[in-house]
Write a protein that holds these residues in place. Structure first.
Motif, PDB file in Angstrom:
ATOM      1  N   SER A 129       6.542   0.803   7.159  1.00 54.52           N
ATOM      2  CA  SER A 129       5.105   0.503   7.202  1.00 54.52           C
ATOM      3  C   SER A 129       4.847  -0.997   7.040  1.00 54.52           C
ATOM      4  CB  SER A 129       4.346   1.297   6.144  1.00 54.52           C
ATOM      5  OG  SER A 129       4.861   1.034   4.866  1.00 54.52           O
ATOM      6  N   THR A 130       5.618  -1.643   6.171  1.00 58.21           N
ATOM      7  CA  THR A 130       5.449  -3.085   5.955  1.00 58.21           C
ATOM      8  C   THR A 130       5.863  -3.870   7.193  1.00 58.21           C
ATOM      9  OG1 THR A 130       5.993  -2.723   3.627  1.00 58.21           O
ATOM     10  CG2 THR A 130       6.076  -4.991   4.417  1.00 58.21           C
ATOM     11  N   TRP A 131       6.963  -3.445   7.745  1.00 56.05           N
ATOM     12  CA  TRP A 131       7.496  -4.115   8.944  1.00 56.05           C
ATOM     13  C   TRP A 131       6.496  -3.980  10.094  1.00 56.05           C
ATOM     14  CZ3 TRP A 131      10.224  -1.896  13.442  1.00 56.05           C
ATOM     15  CH2 TRP A 131      10.932  -2.858  14.185  1.00 56.05           C
ATOM     16  N   LEU A 132       5.996  -2.775  10.319  1.00 54.17           N
ATOM     17  CA  LEU A 132       5.032  -2.552  11.400  1.00 54.17           C
ATOM     18  C   LEU A 132       3.727  -3.328  11.153  1.00 54.17           C
ATOM     19  CD1 LEU A 132       5.478   1.290  11.981  1.00 54.17           C
ATOM     20  CD2 LEU A 132       6.090  -0.546  13.581  1.00 54.17           C
ATOM     21  N   HIS A 133       3.337  -3.408   9.906  1.00 56.67           N
ATOM     22  CA  HIS A 133       2.141  -4.172   9.534  1.00 56.67           C
ATOM     23  C   HIS A 133       2.287  -5.628  10.002  1.00 56.67           C
ATOM     24  CE1 HIS A 133      -1.047  -5.134   6.279  1.00 56.67           C
ATOM     25  NE2 HIS A 133      -0.844  -6.234   6.988  1.00 56.67           N
ATOM     26  N   SER A 188       0.837  -1.188   0.000  1.00 52.52           N
ATOM     27  CA  SER A 188       0.000   0.000   0.000  1.00 52.52           C
ATOM     28  C   SER A 188       0.882   1.253   0.000  1.00 52.52           C
ATOM     29  CB  SER A 188      -0.918   0.005   1.220  1.00 52.52           C
ATOM     30  OG  SER A 188      -0.148   0.088   2.378  1.00 52.52           O
ATOM     31  N   THR A 189       0.228   2.385  -0.139  1.00 55.30           N
ATOM     32  CA  THR A 189       0.998   3.619  -0.256  1.00 55.30           C
ATOM     33  C   THR A 189       1.913   3.813   0.939  1.00 55.30           C
ATOM     34  OG1 THR A 189      -0.851   4.722   0.762  1.00 55.30           O
ATOM     35  CG2 THR A 189      -0.687   4.842  -1.635  1.00 55.30           C
ATOM     36  N   ASP A 190       3.029   4.392   0.652  1.00 54.11           N
ATOM     37  CA  ASP A 190       4.055   4.517   1.677  1.00 54.11           C
ATOM     38  C   ASP A 190       3.833   5.774   2.499  1.00 54.11           C
ATOM     39  OD1 ASP A 190       6.217   4.035   3.112  1.00 54.11           O
ATOM     40  OD2 ASP A 190       7.611   3.904   1.440  1.00 54.11           O
ATOM     41  N   ASN A 191       3.699   5.581   3.800  1.00 51.97           N
ATOM     42  CA  ASN A 191       3.648   6.796   4.614  1.00 51.97           C
ATOM     43  C   ASN A 191       4.806   6.791   5.604  1.00 51.97           C
ATOM     44  OD1 ASN A 191       2.590   4.714   6.006  1.00 51.97           O
ATOM     45  ND2 ASN A 191       0.868   5.828   6.878  1.00 51.97           N
ATOM     46  N   HIS A 217       1.670   5.985  11.960  1.00 54.62           N
ATOM     47  CA  HIS A 217       1.231   4.637  11.593  1.00 54.62           C
ATOM     48  C   HIS A 217       0.055   4.080  12.400  1.00 54.62           C
ATOM     49  CE1 HIS A 217       4.637   3.989   8.846  1.00 54.62           C
ATOM     50  NE2 HIS A 217       5.350   4.658   9.726  1.00 54.62           N
ATOM     51  N   ALA A 218      -0.264   4.701  13.528  1.00 51.86           N
ATOM     52  CA  ALA A 218      -1.239   4.080  14.442  1.00 51.86           C
ATOM     53  C   ALA A 218      -2.604   3.850  13.800  1.00 51.86           C
ATOM     54  CB  ALA A 218      -1.386   4.919  15.711  1.00 51.86           C
ATOM     55  N   SER A 219      -3.110   4.813  13.042  1.00 54.54           N
ATOM     56  CA  SER A 219      -4.470   4.653  12.539  1.00 54.54           C
ATOM     57  C   SER A 219      -4.562   3.506  11.530  1.00 54.54           C
ATOM     58  CB  SER A 219      -4.979   5.955  11.921  1.00 54.54           C
ATOM     59  OG  SER A 219      -4.155   6.329  10.863  1.00 54.54           O
ATOM     60  N   ARG A 220      -3.578   3.438  10.660  1.00 54.00           N
ATOM     61  CA  ARG A 220      -3.603   2.357   9.672  1.00 54.00           C
ATOM     62  C   ARG A 220      -3.454   0.997  10.357  1.00 54.00           C
ATOM     63  NH1 ARG A 220       0.115  -0.241   6.952  1.00 54.00           N
ATOM     64  NH2 ARG A 220       1.684   0.976   8.043  1.00 54.00           N
ATOM     65  N   LEU A 259      14.062  -3.100  17.238  1.00 52.35           N
ATOM     66  CA  LEU A 259      14.475  -2.245  16.116  1.00 52.35           C
ATOM     67  C   LEU A 259      15.599  -2.867  15.306  1.00 52.35           C
ATOM     68  CD1 LEU A 259      14.384   1.319  17.690  1.00 52.35           C
ATOM     69  CD2 LEU A 259      13.024   0.511  15.752  1.00 52.35           C
ATOM     70  N   GLU A 260      16.401  -3.693  15.991  1.00 51.51           N
ATOM     71  CA  GLU A 260      17.521  -4.326  15.290  1.00 51.51           C
ATOM     72  C   GLU A 260      17.012  -5.281  14.220  1.00 51.51           C
ATOM     73  OE1 GLU A 260      20.448  -3.127  15.822  1.00 51.51           O
ATOM     74  OE2 GLU A 260      19.475  -1.880  17.335  1.00 51.51           O
ATOM     75  N   GLY A 261      15.796  -5.793  14.437  1.00 51.92           N
ATOM     76  CA  GLY A 261      15.233  -6.749  13.480  1.00 51.92           C
ATOM     77  C   GLY A 261      14.735  -6.086  12.210  1.00 51.92           C
ATOM     78  N   PHE A 262      14.701  -4.774  12.190  1.00 48.41           N
ATOM     79  CA  PHE A 262      14.252  -4.072  10.991  1.00 48.41           C
ATOM     80  C   PHE A 262      15.370  -4.044   9.963  1.00 48.41           C
ATOM     81  CE2 PHE A 262      13.802  -0.131   8.520  1.00 48.41           C
ATOM     82  CZ  PHE A 262      12.564  -0.364   7.950  1.00 48.41           C
TER      83      PHE A 262
END
Ligand SMILES: [Zn+2]
Lengths: 81, 203
Positions: free
Chosen positions: B77-81, B4-7, B34-37, B67-70
């Protein structure tokens, strides 16, 4: 191929995963089974509906709910402590 | 949706550096962006609003601890998803499981000759026409919610979140074959639920 087998192979057909002879049998079946044509069409409609069912809902929340943000920041404070 | 679109604003690299340095303002920026999405993602899995919010909160804390795993180059956004989906699944798993309703009666029925006992008819409109009404989206979401959980999860992960078969299998502890079968049945069952409302009257 009968209607039951047709439905069984539907997803594989849509994903282009059927071996050529089965794909032929599949197309052969639709060519003289109108209910199965309806089924295939409405299967595609189902996919489009489910994939777009959540769009509007997400657009409604462009700004993060303030109380959620506050709760997360507070939890982060506790998490560090 | 993973594509999805990158924010990820502002530039992920500098935000990441500030996050890793433990800067409070950077954490808040990430949460606000990112919270709302992510809440929308969690709600798909968790019908209770409190549970969905808890899952988002847990996801942010987990993200921060890890954070090291990112991977550089990936999208924040993909990672948080993914982390949010994991948090939501964990929450679902922690709920006491009721025995699951069988899906069979939602699947198409056939007679001994393999003929449909209910001949599928056309629908009153195509998907794009039906989608013009917001209530249709609501009805589709409610129908997805009626699917037995083990099928619903596969459908959400594969079709809505865009995970592939392997990743879905790994996360749900299933074989890839089982994921394919469940996705197939979940779609058929959802079609049955939608047809009950959208099929034209028998002539
Ligand atoms: Zn047929």
């Amino acid at each position: 191929m009968n209607c039951r087998e047709y439905v069984e192979f539907l997803m594989a057909y849509v994903n282009d995963e059927l071996p050529p002879d089965q794909a032929d049998a599949f197309r052969q079946h639709i060519s003289d089974c109108p209910p199965c044509i309806n089924y295939l069409e409405t299967y595609h409609d189902t996919l489009e509906l489910e994939k777009r069912a959540y769009e509007e809902q997400e657009a409604l929340f462009e700004e993060a709910p303030e109380n959620l943000v506050k709760a997360i920041l507070a939890a982060r404070g506790e998490d560090k402590a | 949706m993973t594509d999805s679109t990158d924010n990820d604003h502002p530039a992920t690299a500098s935000l990441l550096a500030r996050l890793r340095a433990g800067e409070e303002a950077a954490f808040e920026l990430m949460v606000r962006a990112h919270a709302s999405r992510l809440l929308g993602v969690a709600r798909r899995f968790l019908p209770s609003e409190d549970d969905a919010r808890d899952a988002v909160q847990e996801a942010f804390l987990a993200a921060f601890r890890n954070l090291e795993g990112f991977q550089e180059g990936a999208r924040l956004s993909t990672w948080l998803h993914r982390i949010t989906v994991n948090a939501a699944l964990m929450k679902l798993r922690s709920r006491r499981r009721r025995p699951e309703e069988p899906i069979d009666e939602l699947l198409p029925q056939f007679d001994d000759q393999g003929l449909s006992t209910h001949l599928p008819r056309e629908w009153i409109g195509h998907a794009h026409e039906l989608l013009e009404r917001e209530e249709v989206r609501k009805f589709v979401r409610a129908s997805i919610h009626k699917l037995p959980e083990s099928y619903r999860l596969v459908l959400l992960l594969r079709d809505i979140d865009g995970w592939d078969t392997q990743e879905t299998a790994r996360r749900l502890d299933l074989t890839t074959g089982a994921v394919k079968i469940r996705l197939h049945r979940a779609r058929l069952a959802l079609r049955t639920l939608l047809a009950a409302r959208f099929e034209v009257e028998a002539s």
